[in-house]
Design a protein around this motif. Structure first.
Motif, PDB file in Angstrom:
ATOM      1  N   TRP A  82       0.940  -1.215  -0.001  1.00  0.00           N
ATOM      2  CA  TRP A  82      -0.010  -0.029   0.016  1.00  0.00           C
ATOM      3  C   TRP A  82       0.812   1.173   0.141  1.00  0.00           C
ATOM      4  O   TRP A  82       0.613   2.076  -0.773  1.00  0.00           O
ATOM      5  CB  TRP A  82      -0.877  -0.039   1.153  1.00  0.00           C
ATOM      6  CG  TRP A  82      -2.178   1.036   1.027  1.00  0.00           C
ATOM      7  CD1 TRP A  82      -3.462   0.660   0.483  1.00  0.00           C
ATOM      8  CD2 TRP A  82      -1.984   2.493   1.236  1.00  0.00           C
ATOM      9  NE1 TRP A  82      -4.127   1.778   0.486  1.00  0.00           N
ATOM     10  CE2 TRP A  82      -3.250   3.048   0.956  1.00  0.00           C
ATOM     11  CE3 TRP A  82      -1.084   3.126   2.032  1.00  0.00           C
ATOM     12  CZ2 TRP A  82      -3.575   4.455   1.246  1.00  0.00           C
ATOM     13  CZ3 TRP A  82      -1.295   4.550   2.202  1.00  0.00           C
ATOM     14  CH2 TRP A  82      -2.923   5.149   1.850  1.00  0.00           C
ATOM     15  N   ARG A  83       1.693   1.300   0.977  1.00  0.00           N
ATOM     16  CA  ARG A  83       2.873   2.529   0.979  1.00  0.00           C
ATOM     17  C   ARG A  83       3.571   2.764  -0.346  1.00  0.00           C
ATOM     18  O   ARG A  83       3.788   3.739  -0.905  1.00  0.00           O
ATOM     19  CB  ARG A  83       3.625   2.403   2.344  1.00  0.00           C
ATOM     20  CG  ARG A  83       2.969   2.739   3.361  1.00  0.00           C
ATOM     21  CD  ARG A  83       4.064   2.728   4.644  1.00  0.00           C
ATOM     22  NE  ARG A  83       3.416   3.259   5.865  1.00  0.00           N
ATOM     23  CZ  ARG A  83       2.819   2.185   6.750  1.00  0.00           C
ATOM     24  NH1 ARG A  83       2.670   0.990   6.334  1.00  0.00           N
ATOM     25  NH2 ARG A  83       2.104   2.793   7.707  1.00  0.00           N
TER      26      ARG A  83
ATOM     27  N   GLN B  69       1.748   4.391  -3.203  1.00  0.00           N
ATOM     28  CA  GLN B  69       1.707   5.767  -3.131  1.00  0.00           C
ATOM     29  C   GLN B  69       2.950   6.292  -3.914  1.00  0.00           C
ATOM     30  O   GLN B  69       2.855   7.455  -4.575  1.00  0.00           O
ATOM     31  CB  GLN B  69       1.795   6.268  -1.623  1.00  0.00           C
ATOM     32  CG  GLN B  69       0.598   5.499  -0.755  1.00  0.00           C
ATOM     33  CD  GLN B  69      -0.712   5.948  -1.555  1.00  0.00           C
ATOM     34  OE1 GLN B  69      -1.270   6.925  -1.468  1.00  0.00           O
ATOM     35  NE2 GLN B  69      -1.450   4.909  -1.738  1.00  0.00           N
TER      36      GLN B  69
ATOM     37  N   LYS C  25       1.553   7.379   5.688  1.00  0.00           N
ATOM     38  CA  LYS C  25       0.377   6.836   6.302  1.00  0.00           C
ATOM     39  C   LYS C  25      -0.433   5.681   5.403  1.00  0.00           C
ATOM     40  O   LYS C  25      -0.607   5.843   4.349  1.00  0.00           O
ATOM     41  CB  LYS C  25      -0.818   7.972   6.488  1.00  0.00           C
ATOM     42  CG  LYS C  25      -0.224   8.887   7.697  1.00  0.00           C
ATOM     43  CD  LYS C  25      -1.351   9.969   8.028  1.00  0.00           C
ATOM     44  CE  LYS C  25      -0.885  11.017   8.871  1.00  0.00           C
ATOM     45  NZ  LYS C  25      -1.903  12.002   9.158  1.00  0.00           N
ATOM     46  N   ASP C  26      -0.604   4.662   6.089  1.00  0.00           N
ATOM     47  CA  ASP C  26      -1.430   3.524   5.505  1.00  0.00           C
ATOM     48  C   ASP C  26      -2.787   3.898   5.418  1.00  0.00           C
ATOM     49  O   ASP C  26      -3.239   4.835   5.718  1.00  0.00           O
ATOM     50  CB  ASP C  26      -1.116   2.088   6.156  1.00  0.00           C
ATOM     51  CG  ASP C  26      -1.821   2.058   7.604  1.00  0.00           C
ATOM     52  OD1 ASP C  26      -2.865   3.041   7.910  1.00  0.00           O
ATOM     53  OD2 ASP C  26      -1.431   1.151   8.297  1.00  0.00           O
ATOM     54  N   LYS C  27      -3.485   2.803   4.821  1.00  0.00           N
ATOM     55  CA  LYS C  27      -5.396   3.362   4.664  1.00  0.00           C
ATOM     56  C   LYS C  27      -5.677   3.269   5.882  1.00  0.00           C
ATOM     57  O   LYS C  27      -6.777   4.017   5.854  1.00  0.00           O
ATOM     58  CB  LYS C  27      -5.532   1.879   3.818  1.00  0.00           C
ATOM     59  CG  LYS C  27      -5.451   0.614   4.401  1.00  0.00           C
ATOM     60  CD  LYS C  27      -6.022  -0.626   3.696  1.00  0.00           C
ATOM     61  CE  LYS C  27      -5.945  -1.904   4.389  1.00  0.00           C
ATOM     62  NZ  LYS C  27      -6.097  -2.841   3.595  1.00  0.00           N
ATOM     63  N   ASN C  28      -5.206   2.963   6.885  1.00  0.00           N
ATOM     64  CA  ASN C  28      -5.717   3.342   8.523  1.00  0.00           C
ATOM     65  C   ASN C  28      -5.370   4.663   8.983  1.00  0.00           C
ATOM     66  O   ASN C  28      -6.003   4.904  10.028  1.00  0.00           O
ATOM     67  CB  ASN C  28      -5.556   2.328   9.291  1.00  0.00           C
ATOM     68  CG  ASN C  28      -6.401   0.755   8.569  1.00  0.00           C
ATOM     69  OD1 ASN C  28      -7.462   0.828   8.141  1.00  0.00           O
ATOM     70  ND2 ASN C  28      -5.679  -0.264   8.700  1.00  0.00           N
TER      71      ASN C  28
END
Length: 161
Positions: A16-17, A20, A104-107
């Motif tokens: 995820w990171r 980005q 920041k991750d998805k949370n």
């Protein structure tokens, strides 16, 4: 100048990171301003086993001039990341390390900073560490969105590409 960049990272933990960073060019006016072109399908290759992964990595490195190592908490422990770093240097690619723990991750959470894998490898001729020759940046603190193209160009120049 537009350069093709290979992105090395811990896929399962940092996808995820890493996404980005890898997709930051989508919001740039054009690919030239982002400074790189990239595209890959890691998920499909991983299902085919180690030999397929090795072939895929070798194939993806073809035509690239820089390898961006996206550094998360466990990146330095990953055998494929280490393979990618070593093979990149063998083919003459420049390297740039980029800490992604502050993304920041998805949370909305940040992560723990990991060890720079470039510090774990040495040039065979001089014995110097890759981290002494190539720079490492923090994507958030060093404004990677704005500066990634410059980092790529710098890494290519260090490698003489």
């Amino acid at each position: 100048m537009v350069r093709r960049v290979f992105f090395s990272f811990h896929f399962k933990r940092d996808a995820w990171r890493a996404g980005q960073v890898r997709n930051s060019w989508l919001t740039q006016p054009n690919r030239e301003s982002a400074g790189f072109i990239e595209g890959s399908d890691w998920e499909e290759v991983e299902r085919q086993g180690d030999a397929a992964i090795r072939r895929w990595i070798d194939g993806q490195l073809n035509g690239t001039s820089v390898t961006a190592v996206l550094i998360g908490k466990e990146t330095s422990e990953r055998p494929w990341v280490n393979y990618e770093i070593v093979e990149s240097v063998k083919k003459g690619n420049g390297l740039v390390g980029i800490y992604i723990d502050n993304i920041k991750d998805k949370n909305g959470l940040r992560d723990t900073r990991g060890i720079n894998p470039l510090s774990q490898h040495q040039f065979s001729d001089t014995g110097g560490r890759f981290s002494d020759a190539y720079n490492t940046y923090d994507w958030v603190l060093d404004r990677g969105y704005d500066n990634f193209g410059d980092w790529v160009e710098e890494a290519a120049n260090i490698a003489g590409r």
